[in-house]
Design an enzyme around this catalytic site. Structure first.
Site, PDB file in Angstrom:
ATOM      1  N   ARG A 131      81.130  99.978 -37.696  1.00 44.74           N
ATOM      2  CA  ARG A 131      81.921 101.169 -37.413  1.00 44.74           C
ATOM      3  C   ARG A 131      81.422 101.859 -36.139  1.00 44.74           C
ATOM      4  O   ARG A 131      82.203 102.309 -35.308  1.00 44.74           O
ATOM      5  CB  ARG A 131      81.801 102.114 -38.604  1.00 44.74           C
ATOM      6  CG  ARG A 131      83.016 102.937 -38.763  1.00 44.74           C
ATOM      7  CD  ARG A 131      82.978 103.719 -40.034  1.00 44.74           C
ATOM      8  NE  ARG A 131      83.988 104.755 -39.931  1.00 44.74           N
ATOM      9  CZ  ARG A 131      84.179 105.679 -40.824  1.00 44.74           C
ATOM     10  NH1 ARG A 131      83.475 105.690 -41.912  1.00 44.74           N
ATOM     11  NH2 ARG A 131      85.101 106.583 -40.641  1.00 44.74           N
ATOM     12  N   ASP A 148      95.845 113.654 -44.142  1.00 42.04           N
ATOM     13  CA  ASP A 148      95.129 113.634 -45.429  1.00 42.04           C
ATOM     14  C   ASP A 148      95.651 114.745 -46.344  1.00 42.04           C
ATOM     15  O   ASP A 148      95.779 114.554 -47.551  1.00 42.04           O
ATOM     16  CB  ASP A 148      93.620 113.810 -45.196  1.00 42.04           C
ATOM     17  CG  ASP A 148      93.109 112.842 -44.143  1.00 42.04           C
ATOM     18  OD1 ASP A 148      92.785 111.710 -44.491  1.00 42.04           O
ATOM     19  OD2 ASP A 148      93.077 113.220 -42.953  1.00 42.04           O
ATOM     20  N   ARG A 207      98.948 113.727 -47.790  1.00 44.93           N
ATOM     21  CA  ARG A 207      98.729 112.678 -48.805  1.00 44.93           C
ATOM     22  C   ARG A 207      98.275 113.336 -50.108  1.00 44.93           C
ATOM     23  O   ARG A 207      98.749 112.994 -51.192  1.00 44.93           O
ATOM     24  CB  ARG A 207      97.633 111.705 -48.330  1.00 44.93           C
ATOM     25  CG  ARG A 207      98.126 110.707 -47.315  1.00 44.93           C
ATOM     26  CD  ARG A 207      96.986 109.841 -46.782  1.00 44.93           C
ATOM     27  NE  ARG A 207      97.490 108.795 -45.920  1.00 44.93           N
ATOM     28  CZ  ARG A 207      96.791 108.230 -44.943  1.00 44.93           C
ATOM     29  NH1 ARG A 207      95.553 108.623 -44.694  1.00 44.93           N
ATOM     30  NH2 ARG A 207      97.319 107.272 -44.209  1.00 44.93           N
ATOM     31  N   HIS A 233      87.948 113.793 -40.644  1.00 42.30           N
ATOM     32  CA  HIS A 233      89.017 112.826 -40.945  1.00 42.30           C
ATOM     33  C   HIS A 233      88.275 111.508 -41.194  1.00 42.30           C
ATOM     34  O   HIS A 233      88.140 110.678 -40.312  1.00 42.30           O
ATOM     35  CB  HIS A 233      90.004 112.710 -39.783  1.00 42.30           C
ATOM     36  CG  HIS A 233      90.999 111.595 -39.987  1.00 42.30           C
ATOM     37  ND1 HIS A 233      91.938 111.606 -40.977  1.00 42.30           N
ATOM     38  CD2 HIS A 233      91.182 110.422 -39.339  1.00 42.30           C
ATOM     39  CE1 HIS A 233      92.660 110.502 -40.932  1.00 42.30           C
ATOM     40  NE2 HIS A 233      92.208 109.765 -39.943  1.00 42.30           N
TER      41      HIS A 233
HETATM   42  P1  NAD Z   1      97.339  99.495 -31.748  1.00 44.03           P
HETATM   43  O1  NAD Z   1      96.298  98.472 -31.474  1.00 44.03           O
HETATM   44  O2  NAD Z   1      98.629  99.067 -32.359  1.00 44.03           O
HETATM   45  O3  NAD Z   1      97.699 100.274 -30.409  1.00 44.03           O
HETATM   46  C1  NAD Z   1      96.740 100.734 -29.514  1.00 44.03           C
HETATM   47  C2  NAD Z   1      97.418 100.748 -28.164  1.00 44.03           C
HETATM   48  O4  NAD Z   1      96.522 101.343 -27.231  1.00 44.03           O
HETATM   49  C3  NAD Z   1      97.770  99.342 -27.652  1.00 44.03           C
HETATM   50  O5  NAD Z   1      99.152  99.279 -27.317  1.00 44.03           O
HETATM   51  C4  NAD Z   1      96.890  99.188 -26.425  1.00 44.03           C
HETATM   52  O6  NAD Z   1      97.471  98.413 -25.399  1.00 44.03           O
HETATM   53  C5  NAD Z   1      96.719 100.652 -26.011  1.00 44.03           C
HETATM   54  N1  NAD Z   1      95.569 100.879 -25.124  1.00 44.03           N
HETATM   55  C6  NAD Z   1      94.302 100.399 -25.245  1.00 44.03           C
HETATM   56  N2  NAD Z   1      93.558 100.823 -24.214  1.00 44.03           N
HETATM   57  C7  NAD Z   1      94.367 101.598 -23.440  1.00 44.03           C
HETATM   58  C8  NAD Z   1      94.168 102.321 -22.241  1.00 44.03           C
HETATM   59  N3  NAD Z   1      92.974 102.328 -21.631  1.00 44.03           N
HETATM   60  N4  NAD Z   1      95.209 103.007 -21.726  1.00 44.03           N
HETATM   61  C9  NAD Z   1      96.409 102.991 -22.339  1.00 44.03           C
HETATM   62  N5  NAD Z   1      96.656 102.323 -23.480  1.00 44.03           N
HETATM   63  C10 NAD Z   1      95.637 101.627 -24.015  1.00 44.03           C
HETATM   64  O7  NAD Z   1      96.633 100.596 -32.663  1.00 44.03           O
HETATM   65  P2  NAD Z   1      97.370 101.681 -33.551  1.00 44.03           P
HETATM   66  O8  NAD Z   1      97.581 101.143 -34.927  1.00 44.03           O
HETATM   67  O9  NAD Z   1      98.519 102.239 -32.787  1.00 44.03           O
HETATM   68  O10 NAD Z   1      96.229 102.791 -33.675  1.00 44.03           O
HETATM   69  C11 NAD Z   1      95.886 103.578 -32.543  1.00 44.03           C
HETATM   70  C12 NAD Z   1      94.773 104.551 -32.886  1.00 44.03           C
HETATM   71  O11 NAD Z   1      95.262 105.506 -33.831  1.00 44.03           O
HETATM   72  C13 NAD Z   1      93.542 103.900 -33.531  1.00 44.03           C
HETATM   73  O12 NAD Z   1      92.376 104.518 -33.017  1.00 44.03           O
HETATM   74  C14 NAD Z   1      93.712 104.230 -34.996  1.00 44.03           C
HETATM   75  O13 NAD Z   1      92.483 104.238 -35.692  1.00 44.03           O
HETATM   76  C15 NAD Z   1      94.314 105.635 -34.866  1.00 44.03           C
HETATM   77  N6  NAD Z   1      94.958 106.159 -36.076  1.00 44.03           N
HETATM   78  C16 NAD Z   1      94.703 107.449 -36.351  1.00 44.03           C
HETATM   79  C17 NAD Z   1      95.221 108.036 -37.483  1.00 44.03           C
HETATM   80  C18 NAD Z   1      94.887 109.465 -37.792  1.00 44.03           C
HETATM   81  O14 NAD Z   1      95.171 109.968 -38.903  1.00 44.03           O
HETATM   82  N7  NAD Z   1      94.286 110.181 -36.850  1.00 44.03           N
HETATM   83  C19 NAD Z   1      96.061 107.278 -38.335  1.00 44.03           C
HETATM   84  C20 NAD Z   1      96.340 105.958 -37.998  1.00 44.03           C
HETATM   85  C21 NAD Z   1      95.767 105.393 -36.851  1.00 44.03           C
END
Ligand code: NAD
Length: 317
Positions: free
Chosen positions: A91, A151, A154, A178
């Site tokens: 992690r 959260d 949910r 979170h």
């Molecule tokens: P994903 O892999 O589908 O998408 C990530 C995107 O970021 C990709 O399209 C990638 O090309 C882009 N990316 C990477 N580096 C980049 C950069 N330097 N500039 C621009 N774009 C860039 O992932 P996801 O499922 O969309 O998740 C995205 C984030 O959201 C993760 O960190 C995930 O843990 C987080 N998330 C947060 C919550 C929350 O409650 N806060 C919930 C779900 C997911």
């Protein structure tokens, strides 16, 4: 390109989460101009094409893919870009990798930034909200993390299911990190004015301590359970982020458990975590303190400590 003058949002990261937020924004007609930025330009373009083909059945909106210069004149900049965990990666390794990616993104935003609210969704959201505020050198009220808004809904959903009542009647907050150390502020939970105990007694709906603990665990583990089944979570976060955006576009503040840097509230300093805050088009307006019980305060301090530990390990990044 730009035709309508009005609210402009930029989403950085057009992955599963970013694209879903864009989709919900379009369905709800929240903005006049929506820009998707992704290091994978083709992905951003594909998402734009897909959503724009539905616009004939929705309100008109300019949606396009562009580079970081699009953040100029944006009202809201939503950051979802990040990496997901690789097999065998710890992690903390992921945190370090995502922090490095986020630093590059902040460097790319900075030359074009001329105002607008920053809404961080990428994980670890508390840590990255802290870092973006530092890197972009912005006041804390302008940099908001999506925090435990998801959260909290949910938790409310699960309480509604158990108690057999419309979730709109349930007022409840998950606060803190979170992540694993999050917890419900039971002392502030109520069913349209009834405490849980009062409601349970008045409606003859038993709700044991074990059942309550089970709901707390289900809330905390929801993302892992969804990821185990479908590989990612994006609808819940898409909908809850769109609701935060709605609140950030309105002059009248709403209370949301967003992630924010504390400056003495609850006796905490120099850490970002989620507590109920008043948010509006001016950003974070106020953080009115909940009258937490002593036990809840201790849990909040533990959450703050967990986030602070990660921030300390990232010192210098
Ligand atoms: P994903 O892999 O589908 O998408 C990530 C995107 O970021 C990709 O399209 C990638 O090309 C882009 N990316 C990477 N580096 C980049 C950069 N330097 N500039 C621009 N774009 C860039 O992932 P996801 O499922 O969309 O998740 C995205 C984030 O959201 C993760 O960190 C995930 O843990 C987080 N998330 C947060 C919550 C929350 O409650 N806060 C919930 C779900 C997911």
């Amino acid at each position: 390109m730009k035709q309508n003058k009005g609210i402009k949002a930029v989403i950085i990261g057009a992955g599963a989460v970013g694209a879903t937020i864009a989709y919900v924004i379009a369905i709800k007609s929240l903005v006049q101009e929506l820009v998707l930025v992704d290091v994978n330009q083709e992905k951003a373009e594909g998402e734009v094409m897909d959503i724009s083909h539905g616009l004939a059945f929705l309100n008109d909106m300019d949606i396009y893919a562009a580079g970081y210069d699009a953040v100029r004149d944006a009202d809201i900049i939503v950051i979802t870009a990040g990496a997901s965990q690789k097999p065998g990666e710890s992690r903390m390794d992921l945190v370090v990798r995502n922090t490095k990616i986020s630093r590059q993104i902040a460097n790319s935003i900075k030359p074009h930034y001329n105002g607008g609210l920053i809404l961080v969704v990428a994980n670890p959201v508390d840590v990255l909200t802290y870092k973006y505020q530092e890197w972009l050198e912005l006041p804390h009220e302008k940099v908001i993390g999506s925090g435990t808004v998801l959260d909290s809904i949910r938790f409310r959903y699960l309480l509604g299911e158990k108690l057999g009542i419309d979730v709109q009647n349930i007022h409840a907050y998950i606060i803190g990190e979170h992540g694993d150390t999050q917890f419900p502020a039971w002392s502030a939970t109520n069913i349209s004015g009834f405490s849980i105990k009062e409601y349970s007694q008045a409606t003859d709906t038993p709700f044991s301590k074990e059942e309550q603990d089970h709901i707390v665990a289900q809330t905390r583990d929801a993302a892992a359970e969804i990821i185990a089944r479908k590989g990612a979570t994006y609808y819940g976060i898409g909908i809850s982020t769109s609701t935060i955006i709605e609140s950030l576009l309105q002059p009248l503040p709403a209370i949301r458990t967003i992630s924010t840097r504390l400056n003495g509230e609850y006796g905490l300093y120099d850490v970002v975590l989620s507590v109920p805050a008043l948010i509006s088009s001016r950003g974070i307006e106020k953080i009115p303190e909940l009258p937490l019980t002593e036990e809840e305060k201790q849990k909040l301090y533990l959450s703050a400590k967990a986030i602070r530990t990660v921030l300390d390990e990232l010192e210098g990044l």
